[in-house]
Motif scaffolding. Sequence first.
Motif, short mmCIF file in Angstrom:
data_model
loop_
_atom_site.label_atom_id
_atom_site.label_comp_id
_atom_site.label_asym_id
_atom_site.label_seq_id
_atom_site.Cartn_x
_atom_site.Cartn_y
_atom_site.Cartn_z
N GLN A 67 4.18 22.11 8.35
CA GLN A 67 4.81 20.86 8.78
C GLN A 67 3.75 19.79 9.03
OE1 GLN A 67 6.96 21.05 12.46
NE2 GLN A 67 7.89 19.04 12.19
N HIS A 68 2.62 20.21 9.60
CA HIS A 68 1.54 19.25 9.87
C HIS A 68 1.08 18.57 8.59
CE1 HIS A 68 -2.14 17.52 11.54
NE2 HIS A 68 -2.79 18.06 10.51
N TRP A 69 0.84 19.36 7.56
CA TRP A 69 0.31 18.81 6.32
C TRP A 69 1.36 18.07 5.50
CZ3 TRP A 69 -4.59 18.13 5.86
CH2 TRP A 69 -5.48 18.96 6.56
N THR A 70 2.58 18.50 5.59
CA THR A 70 3.59 17.88 4.74
C THR A 70 4.31 16.71 5.39
OG1 THR A 70 5.26 19.48 5.49
CG2 THR A 70 3.99 20.04 3.51
N GLU A 71 4.24 16.59 6.70
CA GLU A 71 4.97 15.52 7.38
C GLU A 71 4.08 14.67 8.27
OE1 GLU A 71 8.25 17.21 9.46
OE2 GLU A 71 9.16 18.09 7.67
N ARG A 72 3.32 15.31 9.15
CA ARG A 72 2.58 14.56 10.15
C ARG A 72 1.45 13.73 9.56
NH1 ARG A 72 0.80 18.30 14.98
NH2 ARG A 72 -0.28 16.35 15.47
N VAL A 73 0.71 14.30 8.61
CA VAL A 73 -0.46 13.59 8.07
C VAL A 73 -0.08 12.25 7.46
CG1 VAL A 73 -2.25 13.66 6.29
CG2 VAL A 73 -1.89 15.64 7.77
N PRO A 74 0.83 12.19 6.50
CA PRO A 74 1.15 10.86 5.93
C PRO A 74 1.84 9.93 6.92
CG PRO A 74 2.61 12.55 5.05
CD PRO A 74 1.55 13.27 5.81
N ARG A 75 2.70 10.49 7.80
CA ARG A 75 3.40 9.64 8.76
C ARG A 75 2.43 9.02 9.75
NH1 ARG A 75 6.41 13.23 11.00
NH2 ARG A 75 5.18 13.47 12.91
N HIS A 125 -3.33 -3.12 10.43
CA HIS A 125 -3.16 -4.16 9.40
C HIS A 125 -1.75 -4.73 9.49
CE1 HIS A 125 -6.95 -2.94 7.43
NE2 HIS A 125 -6.60 -1.72 7.77
N PRO A 126 -1.45 -5.46 10.56
CA PRO A 126 -0.09 -6.00 10.72
C PRO A 126 0.28 -6.91 9.56
CG PRO A 126 -1.63 -7.02 12.26
CD PRO A 126 -2.36 -5.88 11.65
N GLY A 127 1.50 -6.78 9.11
CA GLY A 127 1.98 -7.59 7.99
C GLY A 127 1.82 -6.91 6.64
N LEU A 128 1.05 -5.86 6.58
CA LEU A 128 0.87 -5.14 5.32
C LEU A 128 2.03 -4.18 5.12
CD1 LEU A 128 -0.99 -4.49 2.89
CD2 LEU A 128 -2.03 -2.70 4.31
N GLU A 129 2.63 -4.22 3.94
CA GLU A 129 3.72 -3.31 3.62
C GLU A 129 3.14 -1.94 3.26
OE1 GLU A 129 7.22 -2.71 0.22
OE2 GLU A 129 6.33 -4.71 0.55
N VAL A 130 3.52 -0.91 4.03
CA VAL A 130 2.94 0.42 3.85
C VAL A 130 4.06 1.43 3.66
CG1 VAL A 130 1.46 2.21 4.84
CG2 VAL A 130 1.02 -0.21 5.37
N ALA A 148 -0.82 8.62 9.39
CA ALA A 148 -1.73 7.71 8.69
C ALA A 148 -1.06 6.36 8.44
CB ALA A 148 -2.17 8.33 7.37
N ALA A 149 0.19 6.38 8.00
CA ALA A 149 0.92 5.13 7.75
C ALA A 149 1.10 4.34 9.04
CB ALA A 149 2.27 5.44 7.11
N ASP A 150 1.45 5.02 10.12
CA ASP A 150 1.63 4.32 11.40
C ASP A 150 0.33 3.67 11.86
OD1 ASP A 150 4.26 5.08 11.46
OD2 ASP A 150 3.97 6.76 12.84
N LEU A 193 0.84 -1.19 0.00
CA LEU A 193 0.00 0.00 0.00
C LEU A 193 0.88 1.24 0.00
CD1 LEU A 193 -2.84 1.35 0.37
CD2 LEU A 193 -2.39 1.27 2.83
N LYS A 194 0.57 2.17 -0.89
CA LYS A 194 1.30 3.44 -0.92
C LYS A 194 0.34 4.59 -0.64
CE LYS A 194 4.38 4.54 -4.16
NZ LYS A 194 4.94 5.01 -5.48
N LEU A 195 0.68 5.38 0.36
CA LEU A 195 -0.09 6.58 0.66
C LEU A 195 0.57 7.77 -0.03
CD1 LEU A 195 -0.52 6.09 4.52
CD2 LEU A 195 -1.99 5.25 2.70
N VAL A 196 -0.18 8.47 -0.84
CA VAL A 196 0.35 9.64 -1.53
C VAL A 196 -0.34 10.88 -0.97
CG1 VAL A 196 0.59 10.84 -3.73
CG2 VAL A 196 0.87 8.36 -3.63
#
Length: 301
Positions: A58-66, A76-81, A68-70, A33-36
């Motif tokens: 900084q919130h929008w460019t760093e925190r949001v995707p980080r 979903h353990p085991g899913l490559e994100v 969300a991925a975490d 899974l790739k979050l863009v």
Amino acid sequence: MTRTITVGLDGSSESRAAAEWAAREAALLGLPLKLVHVWEPVPAPMAQAPLLGAETQQHWTERVPREAADGIRLRHPGLEVSAEQLSGRPADVLTDAAKDAELLVVGSRALSGLGGFLVGSVALAVVAHAEQPVVLVRAGEQAADEHEMDPVGIPSSATPFRPVVLGLDIESPDEALIEFAFAAAARRNTSLRVVHGWNPPPYYAYGLATDFELHAALARRESVALAELLSPWRDKHPDVEVTEESSYGTAGNHLADASRDSSLVVVGRRVRRNPFGAHIGPVTHAVLHHSVAPVAVVPHP
């Protein structure tokens, strides 16, 4: 290059629902899974305003995707994100991202108090121009919504998936569209409900209103044609139970009704390259706005 399930993320409730749906689909397909996260730069005067300082950016460019991925990795353990932050016009960036994806997933707001989507300009532009299938997911979409009711009448992820619905034009069927729908049903271990809407030729219109035998004859012809079209696909996918519905009237209305008891609605978009730009088509446009289930739009020639 390994194909991915790619999802557009902007921090909104609809994009979070899209990310969760995409994570479940990635797990079903065994793909990463790739979050863009797309950040559209604001004009310099606005960027210098007090409310748009360094912390906000900084919130929008760093925190949001980080974040969300975490969160997805935990659920979903085991899913490559993976997460990627890009800047530019969201519709252009996501359309470009779809070129390297197996599937692109974007969010749309649910209509307050009503069934269906409120499809924004970004989602419509991506659907109209993407070269890969695009799935639209409503805000508030939950995993349980895709499943049958349990014994006490509550949808649950522990119960079987609801059917996948395919909207099919028998006059110009496309193999990629049909294969996508059969594969989606197969990996969900559920049935495929094929919906075909038909209207008589204009010169039949008056007679059809008064001649019930003529109406019945046309209905039989459409049903037979649909069954013959699907026959080789039944043979190719013997484990997928198929139901066929050939109904008089507008296909978009029949598909919107069918979406109420489906896990996914699959429709096509004919790729037309002309100087007036891309078009979605009236049936697909209607389904995008009125379906209560996620909608997959498959581009085809």
